[in-house]
Enzyme design. Sequence first.
Site, PDB file in Angstrom:
ATOM      1  N   ASP A  25      60.459  57.207  37.157  1.00 20.17           N
ATOM      2  CA  ASP A  25      59.653  57.479  35.948  1.00 20.17           C
ATOM      3  C   ASP A  25      58.154  57.477  36.254  1.00 20.17           C
ATOM      4  OD1 ASP A  25      59.117  54.814  36.312  1.00 20.17           O
ATOM      5  OD2 ASP A  25      59.774  54.152  34.323  1.00 20.17           O
ATOM      6  N   ASP A 193      43.867  34.307  34.249  1.00 20.93           N
ATOM      7  CA  ASP A 193      42.916  35.362  33.912  1.00 20.93           C
ATOM      8  C   ASP A 193      41.685  34.794  33.186  1.00 20.93           C
ATOM      9  OD1 ASP A 193      42.728  38.381  33.790  1.00 20.93           O
ATOM     10  OD2 ASP A 193      42.553  37.961  31.660  1.00 20.93           O
ATOM     11  N   GLU A 246      40.761  32.897  37.825  1.00 18.74           N
ATOM     12  CA  GLU A 246      39.744  33.939  37.910  1.00 18.74           C
ATOM     13  C   GLU A 246      38.590  33.409  37.078  1.00 18.74           C
ATOM     14  OE1 GLU A 246      38.971  38.619  36.847  1.00 18.74           O
ATOM     15  OE2 GLU A 246      39.859  37.272  35.400  1.00 18.74           O
ATOM     16  N   HIS A 315      42.974  44.154  41.990  1.00 19.36           N
ATOM     17  CA  HIS A 315      43.164  45.326  41.121  1.00 19.36           C
ATOM     18  C   HIS A 315      41.912  45.682  40.310  1.00 19.36           C
ATOM     19  CE1 HIS A 315      43.620  41.804  38.678  1.00 19.36           C
ATOM     20  NE2 HIS A 315      43.516  42.542  37.597  1.00 19.36           N
ATOM     21  N   ASP A 316      40.866  44.879  40.427  1.00 14.66           N
ATOM     22  CA  ASP A 316      39.631  45.155  39.678  1.00 14.66           C
ATOM     23  C   ASP A 316      38.505  45.653  40.575  1.00 14.66           C
ATOM     24  OD1 ASP A 316      40.710  44.289  37.270  1.00 14.66           O
ATOM     25  OD2 ASP A 316      40.038  42.217  37.554  1.00 14.66           O
TER      26      ASP A 316
END
Length: 536
Positions: A25, A193, A246, A315-316
Site C-alpha cells: 500500500d 516527545d 526530546e 526523523h526531524d
Amino acid sequence: MNKEWWRKAVIYQIYPRSFKDSNGDGIGDIPGIISELDYLKELGIDCIWLSPIYASPNFDNGYDISDYRAINPEFGTMEDFDKLVKEAGDRGIKIVMDLVINHTSNEHEWFRKALAGDKKYRDYYYFRSQKNNWGSFFGGKAWSKAPGEDMYYLHLFSENQPDLNWHNPDVYKEVCDIMRFWLDKGIAGFRCDVINVIYKDSLDNGKRRLVLSGLEHYLSTEGNHELLRRLRQDVLSKYDCFTVGETVFVDPAEANRLMGEDRKELNMVFGFEHMECDQRGVKWFRRTYSPERLIRALDRWQTECEWTANYLENHDQPRSVSRFGDAENCRRESAKMLAALNLCLRGTPFIYEGEEIGMTNCDFKKMFEIRDIESRNVNDILARLPIPKRTREKMIFRVTRDNARTPMQWDNTAGAGFTEGLPWIRINGNHEWVNVENELPDEDGILSFYKKLIAYRKQSEALQFGDYKKLPAEKGVYAFERQAGNSKVTVVLNMNSYEEEFPEVTGRVILSNYGRLSAESLEGHMKPYEALILEN
Ligand code: NOJ
C-alpha cells in the site's frame, strides 16, 4: 554511575511509515519491520525506538495520536505488534516506543468529547475565551478557534494537536495507565516527545519574540520537573526500562537537571545544540556549516553532561552526510567518519534508519512533493512575504524533515525494495546506487564499517563507559580519547573537506575509513573526512 543496559546499548530508530512495506500500500508497516529484524540483528543493534505507531489521522505522521491503545491500521494490528516484541526479543533486541503526551490529536475521543461540551474532558485541554500571544513550533499562532464556538484552544504544534492540560490530575492518571499498558506488553521504555514543555506555568502573554513567544511560561518549568519525577516514581521505576527525552532549548546544566541520576526524572536527553551549528536561530535561516562549531557543541555536552544520548540524525533532521559530510564527492568516507563520531563519543548512540548506508537528503524539485506539515505551514507563511518562489523552495528543501522521511533504500528497483506499490512519499533518485543490497556484500562499504564499529564498541569498556578527553588538534579536526582503567581508545576525525595535519597521537589502528593499517602511514596528513580509531 550505574552501568545500566541502556547505557551500552546501540539504539536504532525506525520511522515505521518509511522503513518497509509488506502489503503494497506504499506505507511501511510492522510486518515489514519484522521481516528485517535479521538485518538489524546483523547490524548489531540492541534496541529499536519506534516512532509512533498508534492510531492517528496522520496530520503529523503519528505525532498526533487519536487512540493511545490502538495500532494505526496502516501499520498492522496489535497481534503484529506483539509479534514484533516477541520476535525482536528472540534476537536480543528490545523495543522502545514514542510517548507523545504534550498533545493528542484533535480526533482523540477526549478532544471530541471536550468539543461536544463534556465538562470532564473540557478540562483535559486548554480552552479560553481570550487567546494569548504564544507562537506555535510549526509557525503561526498557538491558538485556534474551537469549531462552532467563541472559544480558543491551545496547540503548541499544529491546530490538529491540542495541548493537554497537565494541571488536571485525570490527565496524569490516564497517561500513567497508558504507559503501564505498553510496559506490560514488554517494551523497554519510551522516547518522550517534547517532554520539557508539557507543563505550562501560566497562560500569560509571553515576551514578544520572532518565534515562540510564550516560551518562558512552559520551558522546563519546575512543575515539569516535578511531573517527570512522579511519572518515574509511580510508573517507570516499577519496570526495567529507560526514558530518553526530546528536550528543546536545553543547555548542559538543564540537561543534567532533567537526567541526573540523583534527580530521578529522565534517564537521558536529546540535546539540540549540535544540530544548531549550521543555522541562525531557526533552522530555515542557514549559516555556513563549520566543523569547528559542531565540535565545540559536542565537546561542551561531552564535558558538562553526566551522560548524553548521541545522534546525528532522526526523523526531524536532514541527513547527516548531506549536512556535515559531502554527499557528492566523499559520501562513503564522510558517512564512515560520522559513524565513528556517533559511536565513539561518550553516551548512548542512536542510529537513524538509512544512516548506516549513507542515505542522503532527497532531490526534491517541487513543493507538491513535500508531505511534512511543518514545511507546508512554513511555506504558506513565507508565501505571504516578498520572497521569490524559488528561494522559498530552496530554503525548505534544504532542511525539510522529509529529507529523513523518504523510504529506506533496500535495493535499486523502482520501489527501492521498500514497496511494490506507490510510495506515500517520493523515493530518493539515488536509491539506484545507495541501497542495502549494494552495501551488504561490500567489505569496505559503509554498512560493513558500522558493523565492525558496533562489534568493536560492544567489547570495549573504554568506548562504553570510559572517560572522555578532547585532545589538541588543528581546526576542524576532532581528536578525543576514551579511557577506562588501562584500556584507552583514541579517535581522530578530520571533519574538514580538505586535508589537514594529523595530531600527535599514537596507537594500533582498529578502524580507518581510508584502509590504513598504521598511523605512521599518514605521514602527518589526514585526507578529507579521514577517520582513525586507535587502541593504546
Ligand atoms: C517532536 C517530534 O520529533 C516531531 O516529529 C513532532 O512533529 C513534534 N515533536 C510534535 O509532536
